[in-house]
Design a protein around this motif. Structure first.
Motif: not given
Ligand SMILES: [Fe+2]
Length: 299
Positions: A165, A177-178, A181, A184-185
């Motif tokens: 990122r 949470h980053d 993310k 998450q896939h």
């Protein structure tokens, strides 16, 4: 054994080690598609004596990769490369970062200064290992995935998120949470966060047998025997909670050992390794002057 790629690049292929060696003459104008085709046939490409600096190495990796990855426990040099600096002990066979959802397609090495004795990077072609395992062992791992579980300290997972990122340039601004993310896939990864220590604990479920995007061959390619120098040693078992039988661990050790070869570094070599087919390790470092860099990337 001399071979020719579809567009005419000549390379030496060693069927014993599954290594293709390309000489300096073909280095400059070689295209990614051609490299990938040769890699699919061999598993490892050595570009012999082809560059002089780590910056050139980083540029070469970037040119032939869609995106870069990194090991957050190592320091970065030249934008893509990381100095291989994990102590002096021998390192067991593994796929680089193959025990996490951030498993890159390619692992690259650049040998700036070759060791004069021992201290070699080792390679083991998992496609050969696959067919030499007993039927019982092969079926055991074909039938059910394995699981890696371990803790990772806050500075490491935060640095990894910053890499993927670029809009977050300060690790302290990264949130748990980053990280979620980013993964998450992947339904095969579960991660929890300990707010007090800032450690995460993850479980990653994956087959010990892989078929890479470069080759249609099933390969015993995993990090069951792998290192944990910069990290807490992972717990490795079957995804359903069973232990890996000792007899199979012994068999894996014996068969992989029989198919492990030293790269045979010369100064200014690059090694390009299919990271879902060929495992690598390291002999004990006896020559402290050897200088080898690593880079990780996706096709
Ligand atoms: Fe490694």
């Amino acid at each position: 054994m001399r071979r020719s790629s579809t567009v005419g690049t000549v390379y030496e292929f060693d069927p014993k080690t599954s290594v293709a060696v390309i000489s300096r003459d073909h280095f400059g104008d070689i295209q990614s598609d051609e490299l990938f085709t040769i890699l699919g046939q061999s598993g490892v490409i050595i570009l012999r004596g082809c560059i002089n600096t780590v910056e050139e190495f980083s540029a070469f990796v970037k040119k032939h990769s869609s995106r870069l990855s990194l090991d957050p426990a190592r320091s970065m040099v030249g934008g893509a490369a990381q100095l291989v600096d994990a102590g002096t002990h021998a390192v067991g066979l593994h796929c680089e970062n193959g025990n996490s959802p951030f498993w890159p397609d390619l692992t690259w090495f650049y040998c700036h200064r070759a060791p004069t004795q021992g201290s070699q990077t080792t390679i083991c072609n998992g496609a050969d290992v696959y067919w030499h395992l007993s039927e019982g062992c092969r079926n055991f791992f074909a039938d059910a995935p394995i699981r890696y579980r371990r803790r990772v300290a806050g500075d490491k997972w935060r640095r990894l998120v910053c890499h993927y990122r670029p809009d977050i340039n300060n690790p302290s601004l990264v949130s748990f949470h980053d990280l979620l993310k980013l993964t998450q896939h992947d339904p095969h990864t579960t991660i929890t966060h300990d707010a007090e220590s800032d450690d995460i604990h993850y479980a990653y479920v994956v087959s010990a047998i892989q078929t890479s995007s470069f080759s249609a061959l099933p390969a015993f390619a995993n990090s069951i025997l792998g290192p944990s120098y910069n990290y807490e040693k992972p717990i490795i078992d079957m995804a359903d909670g069973r232990e890996i039988p000792e007899a199979y661990l012994d068999e894996i050790e014996t068969i992989t050992q029989a198919h492990t070869h030293p790269i045979g570094w010369q100064d200014h070599d690059i090694a390009m390794i299919d990271n879902r087919r060929v495992m690598h390790g390291r002999e004990e470092i006896l020559d402290m002057n050897r200088q080898i860099f690593n880079a990780l990337s996706y096709r």
